[in-house]
Design an enzyme around this catalytic site. Structure first.
Site, PDB file in Angstrom:
ATOM      1  N   ARG A 261     -22.310 -33.474  12.256  1.00 14.06           N
ATOM      2  CA  ARG A 261     -21.713 -32.588  11.344  1.00 14.06           C
ATOM      3  C   ARG A 261     -22.367 -32.839   9.757  1.00 14.06           C
ATOM      4  O   ARG A 261     -22.630 -34.221   9.643  1.00 14.06           O
ATOM      5  CB  ARG A 261     -20.193 -32.997  11.037  1.00 14.06           C
ATOM      6  CG  ARG A 261     -19.603 -32.793  12.375  1.00 14.06           C
ATOM      7  CD  ARG A 261     -18.097 -32.680  12.405  1.00 14.06           C
ATOM      8  NE  ARG A 261     -17.671 -32.716  14.007  1.00 14.06           N
ATOM      9  CZ  ARG A 261     -16.441 -32.369  14.195  1.00 14.06           C
ATOM     10  NH1 ARG A 261     -15.543 -32.894  13.340  1.00 14.06           N
ATOM     11  NH2 ARG A 261     -16.043 -32.375  15.379  1.00 14.06           N
ATOM     12  N   ARG A 276     -16.519 -41.317   8.550  1.00 11.30           N
ATOM     13  CA  ARG A 276     -17.144 -40.068   8.757  1.00 11.30           C
ATOM     14  C   ARG A 276     -18.639 -40.194   8.448  1.00 11.30           C
ATOM     15  O   ARG A 276     -19.179 -40.489   7.444  1.00 11.30           O
ATOM     16  CB  ARG A 276     -16.441 -39.518   7.327  1.00 11.30           C
ATOM     17  CG  ARG A 276     -16.804 -37.857   7.077  1.00 11.30           C
ATOM     18  CD  ARG A 276     -16.203 -37.535   5.864  1.00 11.30           C
ATOM     19  NE  ARG A 276     -14.740 -37.496   5.902  1.00 11.30           N
ATOM     20  CZ  ARG A 276     -14.008 -36.659   6.455  1.00 11.30           C
ATOM     21  NH1 ARG A 276     -14.425 -35.503   6.903  1.00 11.30           N
ATOM     22  NH2 ARG A 276     -12.747 -36.850   6.332  1.00 11.30           N
ATOM     23  N   GLU A 348      -6.658 -39.792  11.317  1.00 14.45           N
ATOM     24  CA  GLU A 348      -7.005 -39.021  12.478  1.00 14.45           C
ATOM     25  C   GLU A 348      -8.006 -39.374  13.478  1.00 14.45           C
ATOM     26  O   GLU A 348      -8.990 -39.930  12.949  1.00 14.45           O
ATOM     27  CB  GLU A 348      -7.161 -37.607  12.106  1.00 14.45           C
ATOM     28  CG  GLU A 348      -7.627 -36.810  13.075  1.00 14.45           C
ATOM     29  CD  GLU A 348      -8.289 -35.323  12.626  1.00 14.45           C
ATOM     30  OE1 GLU A 348      -8.095 -35.326  11.452  1.00 14.45           O
ATOM     31  OE2 GLU A 348      -8.915 -34.621  13.540  1.00 14.45           O
ATOM     32  N   SER A 351      -7.598 -34.319  17.847  1.00 17.25           N
ATOM     33  CA  SER A 351      -6.878 -33.502  17.460  1.00 17.25           C
ATOM     34  C   SER A 351      -6.995 -32.406  18.530  1.00 17.25           C
ATOM     35  O   SER A 351      -7.881 -32.121  18.980  1.00 17.25           O
ATOM     36  CB  SER A 351      -7.765 -32.717  16.289  1.00 17.25           C
ATOM     37  OG  SER A 351      -7.158 -31.475  15.676  1.00 17.25           O
ATOM     38  N   ARG A 390     -14.266 -43.878  15.793  1.00 15.90           N
ATOM     39  CA  ARG A 390     -12.899 -44.201  15.122  1.00 15.90           C
ATOM     40  C   ARG A 390     -12.036 -45.167  16.052  1.00 15.90           C
ATOM     41  O   ARG A 390     -11.377 -45.887  15.387  1.00 15.90           O
ATOM     42  CB  ARG A 390     -12.284 -42.968  14.719  1.00 15.90           C
ATOM     43  CG  ARG A 390     -12.945 -42.183  13.605  1.00 15.90           C
ATOM     44  CD  ARG A 390     -12.033 -41.103  12.947  1.00 15.90           C
ATOM     45  NE  ARG A 390     -12.695 -40.361  11.949  1.00 15.90           N
ATOM     46  CZ  ARG A 390     -12.464 -39.443  11.182  1.00 15.90           C
ATOM     47  NH1 ARG A 390     -11.099 -38.933  11.425  1.00 15.90           N
ATOM     48  NH2 ARG A 390     -12.975 -38.663  10.319  1.00 15.90           N
TER      49      ARG A 390
END
Length: 423
Positions: A261, A276, A348, A351, A390
């Site tokens: 990303r 991130r 988070e 999802s 994560r």
RNA sequence: GGAGAGAUGGCCGAGUGGUCGAAGGCGCACGCCUGCUAAGCGUGUGUACCCCUUAAAAGGGUACCGAGGGUUCGAAUCCCUCUCUCUCCGCCA
């Protein structure tokens, strides 16, 4: 993509529901475009019918030795009218498709109303938040002190927002992925696939990353290749353009992949550590199900993702995304947030979304229900099970000890050669 | 990277300019026949979209023979580009 018929027949209801997302949509031009498209299409089709009829006549006439010059001149006229009518229609259709591809999905009726993340209700909570008799450190400190997370050298070989795992860090990343895959394939009923990390524009359009979110992706220069931002793209597009055997439904797949990303627009957010990154690994769960089952299936999908955290003994909560926070293609989403002592917050880690037929319609993924003449679109769902990096953060921060070492959760030890502690 | 071959319906496979959405076979569905099974006979069997209706269907039309473009009154058939598959050579993990 929404059902065009639904838009035509229930436009007011659709407008109202989409407004709860805060989406701004130019409905007037949709109505005009749709009318123009259909009128123009019908007119051209009538002309083509005429042309086909006349052309067939020429064939017959020639066979019986007649003179077809007059007929041919007539067809030429019709053909010219068709040629002239085609470009405007193509333009209208292009604009119509563009419109349809940029309208987000309708939130399901069970989705709570809200404007943003602060309005997401908590659904449930699991686990005890650990108490420390010292000040818990963030994972980047733990990792750098143990010599298992290396940001400086990652910066040298790639740049910011990358990491190199060393020794037990690399082992931990690999063990977590293995553990997740083993759980999902052996206990939760998913079949494992390993797809390419590079995908094409058609795939990204099928799952709705494109055309709207190109800025979030890495594109390979001079090609139609992109680095996939999530295995949702590869795994959902496995069946693009296919009609699935209903006996195979629900079809449950899981995949371990690297994801890329660009994180455009997130400067200053989670800049430290490995929360991130431009590249991260993830185990993804994807389901193809009958429409009537999809709301049971999102519950079990979420539970499957949760099962990983439970086995690892990591406290978490589940929140339901409100209408204003819902992703573009999702009709309903649960976020799973793991407790991170280093940040004193839930973060988070998964999802889980039901896309209903939104992706299936774009990607042409159908099934034929017995006794029906027409095929129907399946419903697609996906969720991380889990984001490996994560999870690694959560393990380091929740299992850290006063002396800077980290206890390996028991469920993970078989995947780490029996290692009990990272020291 | 070089050379060659190919891509047609659920599958196999015909089809080199006109009534081809596409022969034939297999499979599948329904019916008939046969006291079981098998065989046999008959009928049917793609998808998307538009129109007309609609609870739905039926009906009419357009498009689709890997994808896109072109030639032609007319293309599965001719031409161009691309993609993918296979074979051989080279290279690499």
């Amino acid at each position: 993509m929404l059902d065009i018929k639904l838009l035509r027949e229930n436009l007011e209801a659709v407008k109202e529901r989409l407004a709860t997302r805060g989406a701004k949509i130019d409905w007037e031009s949709f109505v005009a475009l749709d009318r123009e498209r259909r009128e123009s299409l019908a007119r051209l089709e009538r002309l083509k019918e005429k042309k086909n009829l006349l052309s067939g006549g020429i064939g017959k006439l020639k066979k019986s030795g007649g003179d077809a010059t007059a007929l041919m001149r007539e067809v030429e006229e019709v053909a010219r009218a068709i040629r002239e009518g085609e470009p405007p229609l193509a333009e209208v259709e292009r604009r119509f498709d563009e419109f349809m591809l940029t309208v987000p999905n309708l939130p399901h009726e069970s989705v709570p109303l809200g404007a943003g993340p602060e309005d997401n209700p908590e659904v449930r909570r699991w686990g005890e938040i650990p108490r420390f008799d010292f000040k818990p450190k963030p994972h980047w400190e733990i990792g750098e002190e143990l010599g298992i997370l290396d940001f400086a050298r990652a910066g040298k070989i790639a740049g910011a927002r990358f990491v190199v795992y060393h020794k037990e860090g690399a082992l931990l990343e690999r063990a977590l992925a293995n553990f997740m895959l083993a759980t999902h394939t052996r206990e939760n009923g998913y079949a494992e696939v390993f797809p390419p990390s590079i995908v094409n524009t058609a795939s990204l359009t099928g799952t709705s990353q494109l055309p709207k979110f190109a800025a979030d992706l890495f594109k390979l220069e001079g090609t139609d290749y992109w680095l996939s931002p999530t295995a949702e793209v590869q795994v959902t597009n496995l069946f693009r353009g296919e009609t699935l055997d209903p006996d195979r439904l629900p079809l449950k797949l899981c995949a371990w992949t690297a994801n890329f990303r660009s994180e455009a627009g997130s400067y200053g957010k989670d800049t430290r550590g490995i929360i991130r990154l431009h590249q991260f690994q993830k185990v993804e769960l994807v389901k193809f199900v009958r429409p009537e089952q999809s709301y049971e299936e999102i519950e079990s999908l979420t539970r499957d993702a949760e099962s990983i955290l439970q086995k690892l003994g990591l406290p978490y909560r589940v929140v339901a995304l409100c209408t204003g926070d819902l992703g573009f293609g999702a009709a309903k989403t649960y976020d799973i947030e793991v407790w991170l002592p280093g940040q004193n917050a839930y973060k988070e880690i998964s999802s889980c979304s039901n896309f209903e037929a939104f992706q299936a319609r774009r990607a042409g993924i159908r099934y034929r229900s017995p006794g029906r003449t027409r095929s129907d679109f399946v419903h697609t769902l996906n969720g991380s099970g889990l984001a490996v990096g994560r999870t690694l953060v959560a393990v380091l921060e929740n299992y850290q000890q006063k002396d800077g070492t980290v206890i390996v959760p028991e469920a993970l030890r078989p995947y780490m050669g029996g290692l009990e502690k990272i020291a």
